[in-house]
Enzyme design. Structure first.
Site: not given
Lengths: 460, 373
Positions: A323-324
């Site tokens: 996600h990041g």
């Protein structure tokens, strides 16, 4: 180009009629889809088209290589994976690793420094690399026949409705649909319209609304009371759900217009009664991707309990990192992994089954909210601070809880609970459905913001 | 994990699984017939029903010295309603920019208010608007002025809008334009107006769909100029329904008096034949005529004391051109002369004594008196 903008409307009004005209001829149809998709992607930054073309070319070649009788199958697979993971790694994670390496080197008084570049994350890179990579893995596993038509394969990798934020489609679903003439029936159009309307409402009426409060609280968390921090987190929980599932609904709606079926990506996750259930309802295309291409290859549940837990936790942590590139996302993934490990056995017990359904749903929602603090927090320190203040129950600070917003959240939650119960029959009555559609349209026309916010998941 | 080595079979299995799944995770899935019902109902609601019900429910009060509050300068729903009210109450409507609206003065100190005092009547209604240059005035009358149909209208021409290429909207560089939502969006090209196509499309839709005009009114009048979600965030504990009192008074409350210094100006002044603003002024007259309005033109005075000699010379030339053009038009007009220095608040606005003086001059003009009769 966002789905809910004039630019997209004009784009689609040009693309769709030509598509209908060409769809009888598979080659022309796929060529047109590819041109449209590359134009759609290039609207953000034409330079990044190079990445998608590289990923497509290498995976296409890998597929062809894997189909050869005496091919070094493993080599082709590695080539595909290295290429996709390198693109993802460099554009998404290089900055994170370089910064952390530099901090460590500085701490250890080493004279080494990794160079830092100003890299802009290409939109949707996490989605198209995973989609493309899944094709090579499936061909390698003999679960999929090789695609020899490059244009068709490139259309599969870049099909515009799902290119930038999913759902992450499998070649076994989408590529097969691109091989034949899609049927555009009245039912597909009406379903597509329905999905698009709901998605549009989720995005511009709900997600953008919730975002305003979540941003207000999270931009200066120190000024707000504990209750406001809880409410801000709840607002963010719904914001991210409406934002992402709204995009998916619109993507599925647009694909339906064109005769394509994309998978359901969200299934009312905040009505989940367990963490396992939650992950079967949240970002389903990503969860199943990680299950099929990470968890199972790691060994899945084939060995003993220790290995099952280890594989599951590792998969969830990697999923969090997907996600990041930040510690906050790693912690978010880890918390879910720990939560899942702690409740895996519990969820099977009779005791758990006897707990009232609503209590379990509230508990899972509360747990999800707790983890969202790390997801939304700008740093681990800030997220820790927010959680500490919530648990200390600090009444000092600003309250400013928007009552109307929470009434709306309450109504939506009741709707979702009804959807998952026997009361669903009431929601399925034609006057109720027509009434809801009208309410959404009127709300959008009268109250929805004119400013178009980006979708959250574009940054992943 | 058992692997099937037949790719075709595996693919079919996946497809079957996918198509068996539900269409959506909500129940708002409509058939074509239901969509038709929704479409017709939606059009009926936003084109007719909601605006109609709202216009009946909302009671607008208009006082003797009425002028619309400048906070609602872009609330064209309100303007339309007020213009309708004003046309019923006042036999003569005064249309123009901030000079007529009365910038720097109070409600009872505007030209229309002084005219009423001067002629001991209650004839004149002020439907002017701040920043209403001729191009915007044309848009206002064309799109929202059908309610002043058949009235006697005094239309104000302020030559200040022709003092430069920029004010004349012919500058090639983008500039902040007053009342951009009243300008032609696609039909005519205005060089200074360089808005994006989606914004222009939104403006056109708002003009065409009464529900959208009402939505803008709700935002500007009831929600402090904010959209609904911003208002809720800024007023977290307030009930939005309590904002709708349905009894509204859009009258300007108080007004600031001018205190700024006026600098010498070297305006280039545009030749009348080249002026875009002049062409829009003429279009406004044509539209008002088409709407069967009985028109009188009032040409405002520009402060000659702040102009350089060259600029003043050009201005005098423009004045002559305007006079000639208006005389050819066959519409009665009054050309306001230069006023004493102390009567100007700035380039084209007057102080209250100036407005009183102008009203006196206008009231004494024979053509004007003839026209009122």
């Amino acid at each position: 180009m966002l789905f809910h903008t004039w630019e997209f409307m004009i784009f689609f009004l040009i693309v769709f009629p030509v598509y209908l005209f060409l769809k009888k001829n598979n080659r022309y149809m796929n060529t047109w889809l590819l041109i449209a998709s590359y134009f759609f992607y290039g609207w953000w930054n034409p330079l990044y088209l190079i990445l998608i073309i590289i990923s497509t070319l290498i995976d296409y070649c890998a597929g062809i290589g894997l189909s050869r009788p005496k091919a070094r199958r493993y080599g082709w697979l590695i080539m595909s994976m290295v290429n996709n993971l390198f693109l993802l790694g460099f554009f998404k994670y290089y900055g994170f690793f370089a910064a952390n390496f530099n901090e460590l080197a500085s701490f250890l008084h080493l004279g080494m420094r990794a160079p830092l570049f100003d890299i802009t994350l290409p939109v949707g890179i996490s989605f198209f690399t995973f989609q493309s990579m899944s094709y090579t893995i499936d061909v390698y596993r003999n679960r999929l026949k090789v695609e020899t038509n490059f244009i068709r394969f490139a259309s599969f990798v870049s099909l515009f409705p799902q290119l930038v934020a999913g759902p992450i489609e499998r070649a076994s679903n989408l590529l097969l649909q691109l091989e034949k003439e899609p049927e555009v029936k009245k039912k597909m159009i009406s379903d597509g319209l329905s999905l698009f309307l709901v998605g549009l409402f989720k995005k511009i009426a709900l997600a953008d609304f919730m975002a305003k409060y979540a941003d207000k609280v999270y931009n200066s968390p120190g000024e707000f009371s504990s209750l406001a921090l809880v409410c801000g987190t709840i607002a963010f929980a719904w914001q991210i759900f409406f934002d992402f599932s709204g995009y998916t609904d619109m993507a599925r709606g647009i694909a339906k217009f064109m005769g394509f079926e994309l998978m359901i990506n969200f299934n009312n996750p905040y009505t989940a009664t367990g963490l396992r259930d939650f992950w079967q309802r949240w970002h389903i295309s990503l969860s199943t991707w990680f299950k099929d291409y990470v968890y199972i290859p790691l060994g899945g549940s084939r060995k003993n309990k220790f290995h099952t837990y280890k594989n599951m936790m590792l998969t969830m942590i990697i999923s969090g990192f997907w996600h990041g590139a930040a510690w906050t996302f790693l912690i978010w993934g880890t918390l879910h992994a720990v939560g899942r490990a702690l409740t895996m056995e519990l969820e099977e017990k009779n005791f758990y089954q006897r707990i009232p359904r609503l209590a379990k749903q509230i508990f899972i929602f509360a747990f999800a909210c707790l983890t969202w603090v790390y997801f939304r927090g700008r740093s681990v320190t800030e997220a820790n601070g927010i959680l500490a203040r919530i648990f200390r129950w600090d009444t000092a600070g600003r309250m400013e809880i928007p009552v109307v917003m929470f009434i709306m959240i309450g109504i939506i939650w009741i709707y979702e609970l009804m959807f998952n119960s026997s009361s669903r029959k009431i929601l399925e009555l034609a006057p109720v459905r027509i009434g809801l559609a009208l309410v959404m349209l009127v709300y959008i026309a009268f109250f929805a913001t004119a400013a178009h916010n980006q979708f959250i998941y574009f940054q992943f | 994990m058992s692997e099937n080595n037949n790719p075709d079979q595996n693919q079919k299995k996946d497809i079957k699984h996918n198509t068996e799944s539900e269409i959506a995770t909500n129940t708002v899935i409509l058939s074509m017939k239901e969509w038709l019902a929704v479409g017709i109902s939606f059009i009926a609601l936003i084109f007719f029903l909601i605006p109609f019900v709202w216009s009946i429910a909302e009671k607008i009060s208009i006082d003797d010295n009425f002028r619309i509050n400048q906070d609602y300068n872009e609330d064209y729903w309100l303007y339309k309603a007020c213009a309708e009210k004003a046309s019923r109450r006042f036999p003569v409507l005064f249309l123009g920019d901030s000079v007529i609206w009365g910038r720097f003065v109070q409600n009872e100190e505007t030209i229309p208010a002084y005219l009423n005092t001067e002629l001991c009547t209650n004839l004149f209604g002020n439907i002017a608007m701040n920043g209403l240059h001729p191009a915007a005035m044309y848009g206002l009358i064309r799109h929202f002025g059908n309610k002043v149909m058949g009235s006697k209208v005094i239309i104000h021409l302020n030559p200040i809008w022709m003092n430069s290429i920029e004010e004349d909207l012919r500058g090639t560089e983008e500039k902040r334009i007053n009342q951009p939502r009243l300008l032609p969006q696609f039909t005519e090209r205005i060089p200074s107006y360089q808005e994006k196509i989606p914004v222009k499309s939104g403006i056109v839709m708002e003009r065409m769909i009464p529900g959208l005009l009402l939505a803008n009114h709700l935002r500007l009048y009831y929600f402090d100029g904010k959209n609904f979600s911003d208002w809720v965030i800024d007023n977290p504990e307030k009930n939005p329904l309590s904002c709708f009192n349905f009894s509204i008074n859009p009258l300007q409350k108080t007004n600031n008096v001018r205190t700024m210094r006026i600098f010498t100006q070297d305006w280039e002044w545009i030749a009348l034949g080249d002026s875009l603003q002049w062409s829009y002024f003429q279009k406004t007259i044509s539209t008002l005529k088409k709407n069967e309005n009985y028109i009188f033109i009032y040409v405002g005075s520009i402060n000659p004391y702040i102009m350089t000699p060259e600029s003043l010379k050009k201005y005098r030339k423009l004045q002559e051109e305007i006079k000639t053009a208006l005389a050819k038009n066959g519409i009665p007009f009054y050309f306001c002369p230069d006023l004493p220095d102390v009567m100007y608040a700035d380039a084209s606005h007057q102080v209250k004594e100036g407005y009183a003086y102008v009203a006196k001059l206008l009231a004494g003009d024979s053509a004007f008196r003839q026209w009122i009769k």
